[in-house]
Design a protein around this motif. Structure first.
Motif, PDB file in Angstrom:
ATOM      1  N   ALA A 170       0.816  -1.214   0.000  1.00 51.66           N
ATOM      2  CA  ALA A 170       0.000   0.000   0.000  1.00 51.66           C
ATOM      3  C   ALA A 170       0.852   1.268   0.000  1.00 51.66           C
ATOM      4  O   ALA A 170       0.359   2.346  -0.316  1.00 51.66           O
ATOM      5  N   ALA A 171       2.116   1.143   0.380  1.00 52.52           N
ATOM      6  CA  ALA A 171       2.994   2.315   0.391  1.00 52.52           C
ATOM      7  C   ALA A 171       3.343   2.781  -1.019  1.00 52.52           C
ATOM      8  O   ALA A 171       3.725   3.936  -1.219  1.00 52.52           O
ATOM      9  N   HIS A 172       3.223   1.903  -2.007  1.00 49.76           N
ATOM     10  CA  HIS A 172       3.657   2.221  -3.375  1.00 49.76           C
ATOM     11  C   HIS A 172       2.923   3.427  -3.962  1.00 49.76           C
ATOM     12  O   HIS A 172       3.499   4.196  -4.720  1.00 49.76           O
ATOM     13  N   ALA A 173       1.623   3.538  -3.672  1.00 46.55           N
ATOM     14  CA  ALA A 173       0.811   4.565  -4.321  1.00 46.55           C
ATOM     15  C   ALA A 173      -0.200   5.148  -3.349  1.00 46.55           C
ATOM     16  O   ALA A 173      -0.751   4.436  -2.504  1.00 46.55           O
ATOM     17  N   TRP A 174      -0.445   6.432  -3.475  1.00 48.14           N
ATOM     18  CA  TRP A 174      -1.459   7.128  -2.678  1.00 48.14           C
ATOM     19  C   TRP A 174      -2.397   7.885  -3.618  1.00 48.14           C
ATOM     20  O   TRP A 174      -2.001   8.299  -4.712  1.00 48.14           O
ATOM     21  N   TYR A 175      -3.623   8.046  -3.175  1.00 47.22           N
ATOM     22  CA  TYR A 175      -4.598   8.867  -3.898  1.00 47.22           C
ATOM     23  C   TYR A 175      -4.548  10.290  -3.346  1.00 47.22           C
ATOM     24  O   TYR A 175      -4.501  10.490  -2.123  1.00 47.22           O
ATOM     25  N   VAL A 176      -4.546  11.267  -4.249  1.00 46.73           N
ATOM     26  CA  VAL A 176      -4.649  12.669  -3.841  1.00 46.73           C
ATOM     27  C   VAL A 176      -5.821  13.290  -4.589  1.00 46.73           C
ATOM     28  O   VAL A 176      -6.041  13.018  -5.774  1.00 46.73           O
ATOM     29  N   ALA A 177      -6.595  14.095  -3.894  1.00 51.35           N
ATOM     30  CA  ALA A 177      -7.800  14.699  -4.481  1.00 51.35           C
ATOM     31  C   ALA A 177      -7.781  16.198  -4.256  1.00 51.35           C
ATOM     32  O   ALA A 177      -7.381  16.679  -3.189  1.00 51.35           O
ATOM     33  N   VAL A 178      -8.227  16.930  -5.270  1.00 51.91           N
ATOM     34  CA  VAL A 178      -8.295  18.382  -5.177  1.00 51.91           C
ATOM     35  C   VAL A 178      -9.764  18.786  -5.087  1.00 51.91           C
ATOM     36  O   VAL A 178     -10.618  18.268  -5.802  1.00 51.91           O
ATOM     37  N   LYS A 179     -10.052  19.698  -4.196  1.00 60.10           N
ATOM     38  CA  LYS A 179     -11.424  20.147  -3.982  1.00 60.10           C
ATOM     39  C   LYS A 179     -11.809  21.226  -4.990  1.00 60.10           C
ATOM     40  O   LYS A 179     -10.951  21.960  -5.486  1.00 60.10           O
ATOM     41  N   PRO A 180     -13.106  21.363  -5.273  1.00 56.09           N
ATOM     42  CA  PRO A 180     -13.566  22.475  -6.102  1.00 56.09           C
ATOM     43  C   PRO A 180     -13.576  23.752  -5.273  1.00 56.09           C
ATOM     44  O   PRO A 180     -13.445  23.702  -4.037  1.00 56.09           O
ATOM     45  N   PRO A 181     -13.723  24.917  -5.904  1.00 57.57           N
ATOM     46  CA  PRO A 181     -13.768  26.160  -5.126  1.00 57.57           C
ATOM     47  C   PRO A 181     -14.970  26.185  -4.194  1.00 57.57           C
ATOM     48  O   PRO A 181     -16.008  25.592  -4.475  1.00 57.57           O
ATOM     49  N   SER A 182     -14.820  26.861  -3.086  1.00 60.62           N
ATOM     50  CA  SER A 182     -15.903  26.962  -2.111  1.00 60.62           C
ATOM     51  C   SER A 182     -17.099  27.694  -2.709  1.00 60.62           C
ATOM     52  O   SER A 182     -16.951  28.717  -3.398  1.00 60.62           O
ATOM     53  N   LYS A 183     -18.299  27.167  -2.476  1.00 62.14           N
ATOM     54  CA  LYS A 183     -19.518  27.794  -3.017  1.00 62.14           C
ATOM     55  C   LYS A 183     -19.774  29.163  -2.397  1.00 62.14           C
ATOM     56  O   LYS A 183     -20.411  30.017  -3.002  1.00 62.14           O
ATOM     57  N   SER A 184     -19.288  29.360  -1.206  1.00 59.86           N
ATOM     58  CA  SER A 184     -19.488  30.643  -0.539  1.00 59.86           C
ATOM     59  C   SER A 184     -18.524  31.711  -1.012  1.00 59.86           C
ATOM     60  O   SER A 184     -18.656  32.881  -0.670  1.00 59.86           O
ATOM     61  N   GLY A 185     -17.550  31.296  -1.801  1.00 56.58           N
ATOM     62  CA  GLY A 185     -16.540  32.230  -2.266  1.00 56.58           C
ATOM     63  C   GLY A 185     -15.371  32.377  -1.311  1.00 56.58           C
ATOM     64  O   GLY A 185     -14.413  33.095  -1.604  1.00 56.58           O
TER      65      GLY A 185
END
Length: 373
Positions: A170-185
């Protein structure tokens, strides 16, 4: 050496640089990924590394990339799966540059549909499942290609399973995720998050956590998986195992970066390879030339005039300390910026981020492989 406060300073420095590079999440994961390779972001990563090191040590950043993505196939027939979207490599070196140890971690990048990131593998679909199967279980790979259309395999019958004493796959690979901009600005908090390649786990860590752990060779604690390594050590240039292993897999990817030239229409004649090395900082080179520490300093100055000795001492003080300056001042940073522009234009580049950490403690050790000179 790392300072006693390196963990906290590295995390903060990396997170600050990553948040500053955040592209607001509007144009998908690949454009946001490209922002992580801007010259300003690379400068931030280097400053984070330097802040965690004592005055006898140093750090530089290299960048490499290949066209398209590495494609792994589990069988001769059938579609393959992309082997992630980027790779982080860490080389721990002595001050001569000789490698003490190296680590690599593959990152699979996802765009989150909302502020709350779905658990791994984030999205659904056949291709997602094929990719998750490789990144989570690492079965023996039938073959690894440089691109999806290339009929020549870089490697075949690749067995990446480590020995029990080395750690889990499991150390070989990690998932990274980017969030969308906040709806409130409002400013998006912790825009890049990370999770191990284990089904159903949440994104408990920031991308800065991953950079810090991989840079120092530490594990990260997750409530589900407990302690989890970030990346696995590999031997640079070692590709002769039969069957090929994790060492060969990582070296094969990097060899493609070294193989192809930069485009002449952007960089002119003899533009160089797509493995772009950061500048060597003057402090390291001066210390190596004179061996300026303790008795070595006295010997270096023996027989010189008082004036010359004074000048050399001043130079040693100035260059013997870490200098807070833009690391690309003496290097054409637009070469690094091409990585980002190329990723934006073709959207099918696989970037490799390389941290070179030069430890000033101890005697120089034997180079692991001349491949990295």
């Amino acid at each position: 050496m790392w300072t006693s406060k390196a963990d906290a300073s590295l995390k903060k420095g990396f997170d600050d640089a990553i948040e500053a590079a955040y592209g607001n999440g509007r144009d998908g994961e690949l454009e946001n990924l490209s922002d992580l390779f801007s010259p300003a972001a690379l400068d931030g990563y280097q400053q984070a590394l330097l802040a965690g090191l004592d005055g006898s040590s140093d750090a530089t950043i290299d960048v490499a990339w290949i066209d398209k993505r590495p494609i792994a196939k589990l069988a001769r027939s059938g579609a393959g799966a992309e082997l992630g979207d980027m790779m982080l490599v860490v080389h721990e070196r002595d001050l001569v540059g000789s490698i003490r140890k190296s680590r690599a971690c593959l990152f699979e990048v996802k765009q989150s549909p909302g502020e709350t990131i779905p658990p791994v593998p984030v999205t659904k679909g056949k291709s997602t499942e094929n990719q998750f199967r490789i990144l989570s279980a690492w079965p023996t790979l039938y073959g690894l290609k440089a691109t999806g259309s290339n009929h020549t395999y870089l490697l075949q019958n690749v067995d990446t399973h480590p020995a029990v004493t080395i750690g889990g796959i499991a150390a070989h690979a990690w998932y990274v995720a980017v969030k969308p901009p906040s709806k409130s600005g409002a400013v998006t908090a912790r825009p890049w998050m990370a999770a191990p390649a284990v089904r159903g786990v949440d994104f408990h860590h920031t991308l800065g956590d991953l950079f810090q752990a991989c840079a120092q060779g530490n594990s990260l604690y997750h409530p589900v998986t407990k302690d989890m390594d970030v990346g696995r050590e590999f031997v640079p240039g070692h590709t002769l195992q039969n069957p090929p292993s994790w060492d060969a897999l990582i070296n094969a990817i990097i060899s493609v970066c070294n193989k192809y030239e930069l485009p002449e229409h952007l960089f002119g004649p003899a533009p160089g390879k797509r493995y772009l090395r950061g500048p060597v900082r003057p402090r390291v080179s001066l210390a190596l030339l004179a061996g300026l520490n303790g008795a070595a300093l006295a010997n270096a100055l023996a027989g010189t005039s008082l004036a010359v000795s004074a000048v050399l001492c001043v130079l040693f003080v100035l260059y013997g300390r870490r200098m807070n300056r833009n690391p690309y001042r003496d290097f054409p940073f637009w070469r690094f910026d091409y990585v980002r522009r190329a990723m934006l234009s073709r959207r099918k580049h696989f970037p490799v981020l390389i941290f070179n950490v030069f430890h000033g403690d101890g005697e120089p050790v034997k180079e692991s492989s001349p491949y990295w000179n």
